[in-house]
Design a protein around this motif. Structure first.
Motif, mmCIF file in Angstrom:
data_model
loop_
_atom_site.group_PDB
_atom_site.id
_atom_site.type_symbol
_atom_site.label_atom_id
_atom_site.label_comp_id
_atom_site.label_asym_id
_atom_site.label_seq_id
_atom_site.Cartn_x
_atom_site.Cartn_y
_atom_site.Cartn_z
ATOM 1 N N ALA A 93 0.810 -1.224 0.000
ATOM 2 C CA ALA A 93 0.000 0.000 0.000
ATOM 3 C C ALA A 93 0.846 1.279 0.000
ATOM 4 C CB ALA A 93 -0.956 -0.001 1.183
ATOM 5 N N ASP A 94 1.931 1.307 0.781
ATOM 6 C CA ASP A 94 2.750 2.521 0.830
ATOM 7 C C ASP A 94 3.436 2.796 -0.506
ATOM 8 O OD1 ASP A 94 4.476 0.288 1.230
ATOM 9 O OD2 ASP A 94 5.918 1.494 2.364
ATOM 10 N N ARG A 95 3.924 1.743 -1.154
ATOM 11 C CA ARG A 95 4.588 1.923 -2.446
ATOM 12 C C ARG A 95 3.572 2.313 -3.518
ATOM 13 N NH1 ARG A 95 7.861 -2.951 -3.839
ATOM 14 N NH2 ARG A 95 8.865 -2.279 -1.917
ATOM 15 N N ALA A 96 2.400 1.706 -3.473
ATOM 16 C CA ALA A 96 1.356 2.052 -4.449
ATOM 17 C C ALA A 96 0.972 3.521 -4.310
ATOM 18 C CB ALA A 96 0.133 1.158 -4.257
ATOM 19 N N ALA A 97 0.865 4.005 -3.070
ATOM 20 C CA ALA A 97 0.530 5.415 -2.846
ATOM 21 C C ALA A 97 1.642 6.312 -3.384
ATOM 22 C CB ALA A 97 0.305 5.676 -1.356
ATOM 23 N N LEU A 98 2.885 5.912 -3.191
ATOM 24 C CA LEU A 98 4.022 6.689 -3.674
ATOM 25 C C LEU A 98 4.035 6.741 -5.207
ATOM 26 C CD1 LEU A 98 6.688 8.196 -3.170
ATOM 27 C CD2 LEU A 98 7.811 5.962 -2.945
ATOM 28 N N VAL A 99 3.861 5.608 -5.842
ATOM 29 C CA VAL A 99 3.895 5.542 -7.306
ATOM 30 C C VAL A 99 2.710 6.300 -7.908
ATOM 31 C CG1 VAL A 99 3.780 3.973 -9.302
ATOM 32 C CG2 VAL A 99 5.258 3.423 -7.347
ATOM 33 N N ARG A 100 1.546 6.182 -7.289
ATOM 34 C CA ARG A 100 0.358 6.899 -7.784
ATOM 35 C C ARG A 100 0.570 8.418 -7.671
ATOM 36 N NH1 ARG A 100 -3.682 4.065 -5.594
ATOM 37 N NH2 ARG A 100 -4.135 3.038 -7.544
ATOM 38 N N TYR A 101 1.122 8.876 -6.557
ATOM 39 C CA TYR A 101 1.388 10.300 -6.353
ATOM 40 C C TYR A 101 2.362 10.825 -7.408
ATOM 41 C CZ TYR A 101 2.856 14.620 -4.029
ATOM 42 O OH TYR A 101 3.148 15.931 -3.750
ATOM 43 N N VAL A 102 3.468 10.109 -7.606
ATOM 44 C CA VAL A 102 4.467 10.527 -8.595
ATOM 45 C C VAL A 102 3.856 10.519 -9.994
ATOM 46 C CG1 VAL A 102 6.667 9.872 -9.681
ATOM 47 C CG2 VAL A 102 6.441 9.849 -7.188
ATOM 48 N N THR A 103 3.038 9.535 -10.282
ATOM 49 C CA THR A 103 2.382 9.467 -11.592
ATOM 50 C C THR A 103 1.504 10.692 -11.808
ATOM 51 O OG1 THR A 103 2.438 7.047 -11.552
ATOM 52 C CG2 THR A 103 0.847 8.092 -13.057
ATOM 53 N N ASP A 104 0.711 11.036 -10.815
ATOM 54 C CA ASP A 104 -0.119 12.249 -10.923
ATOM 55 C C ASP A 104 0.744 13.480 -11.188
ATOM 56 O OD1 ASP A 104 -2.481 10.881 -10.381
ATOM 57 O OD2 ASP A 104 -3.028 12.148 -8.674
ATOM 58 N N CYS A 105 1.819 13.613 -10.425
ATOM 59 C CA CYS A 105 2.704 14.780 -10.597
ATOM 60 C C CYS A 105 3.265 14.852 -12.012
ATOM 61 C CB CYS A 105 3.848 14.732 -9.587
ATOM 62 S SG CYS A 105 3.357 15.039 -7.879
ATOM 63 N N MET A 106 3.640 13.726 -12.571
ATOM 64 C CA MET A 106 4.249 13.717 -13.901
ATOM 65 C C MET A 106 3.214 13.865 -15.012
ATOM 66 S SD MET A 106 7.492 13.581 -13.496
ATOM 67 C CE MET A 106 7.195 14.587 -12.051
ATOM 68 N N VAL A 107 2.070 13.225 -14.864
ATOM 69 C CA VAL A 107 1.074 13.217 -15.937
ATOM 70 C C VAL A 107 0.206 14.474 -15.908
ATOM 71 C CG1 VAL A 107 -0.951 11.982 -16.838
ATOM 72 C CG2 VAL A 107 1.072 10.703 -16.080
ATOM 73 N N ASP A 108 -0.248 14.837 -14.703
ATOM 74 C CA ASP A 108 -1.159 15.978 -14.569
ATOM 75 C C ASP A 108 -0.464 17.242 -14.071
ATOM 76 O OD1 ASP A 108 -3.254 14.310 -15.355
ATOM 77 O OD2 ASP A 108 -3.661 13.701 -13.285
ATOM 78 N N HIS A 109 0.819 17.139 -13.759
ATOM 79 C CA HIS A 109 1.620 18.255 -13.236
ATOM 80 C C HIS A 109 1.108 18.742 -11.887
ATOM 81 C CE1 HIS A 109 3.550 18.163 -17.079
ATOM 82 N NE2 HIS A 109 2.371 18.264 -17.659
ATOM 83 N N ARG A 110 0.332 17.899 -11.238
ATOM 84 C CA ARG A 110 -0.203 18.208 -9.916
ATOM 85 C C ARG A 110 -0.814 16.939 -9.355
ATOM 86 N NH1 ARG A 110 -4.447 20.008 -6.679
ATOM 87 N NH2 ARG A 110 -4.037 21.977 -5.623
ATOM 88 N N ALA A 111 -0.489 16.622 -8.129
ATOM 89 C CA ALA A 111 -1.083 15.439 -7.505
ATOM 90 C C ALA A 111 -2.542 15.704 -7.182
ATOM 91 C CB ALA A 111 -0.319 15.073 -6.237
ATOM 92 N N SER A 112 -3.363 14.713 -7.414
ATOM 93 C CA SER A 112 -4.782 14.824 -7.063
ATOM 94 C C SER A 112 -4.928 14.821 -5.545
ATOM 95 C CB SER A 112 -5.568 13.656 -7.651
ATOM 96 O OG SER A 112 -5.172 12.438 -7.022
ATOM 97 N N GLU A 113 -6.071 15.288 -5.086
ATOM 98 C CA GLU A 113 -6.353 15.266 -3.643
ATOM 99 C C GLU A 113 -6.324 13.831 -3.132
ATOM 100 O OE1 GLU A 113 -6.869 16.904 0.034
ATOM 101 O OE2 GLU A 113 -6.549 18.002 -1.827
ATOM 102 N N GLU A 114 -6.877 12.924 -3.903
ATOM 103 C CA GLU A 114 -6.904 11.506 -3.517
ATOM 104 C C GLU A 114 -5.482 10.946 -3.383
ATOM 105 O OE1 GLU A 114 -8.181 7.230 -5.450
ATOM 106 O OE2 GLU A 114 -9.129 9.036 -6.220
#
Length: 184
Positions: free
Chosen positions: A106-127
């Motif tokens: 779960a911790d790694r998935a949260a980290l990878v999802r956050y980084v993905t948001d930052c790279m793809v959307d240029h901003r992490a989602s609230e979720e």
């Protein structure tokens, strides 16, 4: 096709340039030396993450995900051995690179999802931010965001100037010395 830029030849480096290059002998450094003053600072910033708030594993998860999203074979080549050193196996690395969250703790998935948001959307989602907050402090999240941005900037620089891969893997040995040079 002609190269986009001509890398600084080691034999033609000034003593100051050579001092930076000797700390991290790589085509990345040779390319950064094309700028007037940012080579040492760029490398020093990268070195700060090695003594920051994040574990080696977390740093390598971030860089490998950014490398995949930015199609940076240079960063992958450089960081894959460090990811292995951090205890990640090939199956885990592939899941990180491909964003297969269900195959991660779960911790790694949260980290990878956050980084993905930052790279793809240029901003992490609230979720993504809230999920990451369950595992990391605000200071760690700030460092995660900064490292992802630094990795993305490096990937963009290398790709845009079409910098060739190094023949071998550059040594990290003296990179942290660049911090001292920039700080003085």
């Amino acid at each position: 096709m002609a190269p986009r830029v001509t890398l600084t030849d080691v034999a033609d480096m000034t003593p100051e340039q050579r001092a930076v290059y000797e700390k991290f002998q790589s085509n990345l450094t040779r390319a950064l030396l094309l700028t007037k003053n940012s080579a040492a600072a760029h490398l020093a910033l990268g070195a700060t993450f090695t003594v920051g708030l994040l574990t080696l594993r977390d740093r390598e998860v971030i860089v490998l995900r950014v490398a995949r999203l930015r199609d940076s074979e240079f960063e992958r080549m450089l960081h894959y051995p460090l990811a292995r050193q951090a205890g990640l196996d090939d199956t885990e690395i592939k899941a990180i690179e491909e964003g297969r969250y269900d195959e991660m703790p779960a911790d790694r998935a949260a980290l990878v999802r956050y980084v993905t948001d930052c790279m793809v959307d240029h901003r992490a989602s609230e979720e993504a931010f809230r999920a990451l907050s369950a595992f990391y402090s605000q200071n760690e999240i700030a460092e995660i965001t900064h490292l992802a941005g630094h990795s993305a900037m490096t990937a963009m620089y290398l790709a845009s100037l079409d910098i060739p891969l190094d023949e071998g893997i550059a040594s990290w040995g003296r990179l942290t010395e660049v911090q001292d040079q920039v700080g003085s």
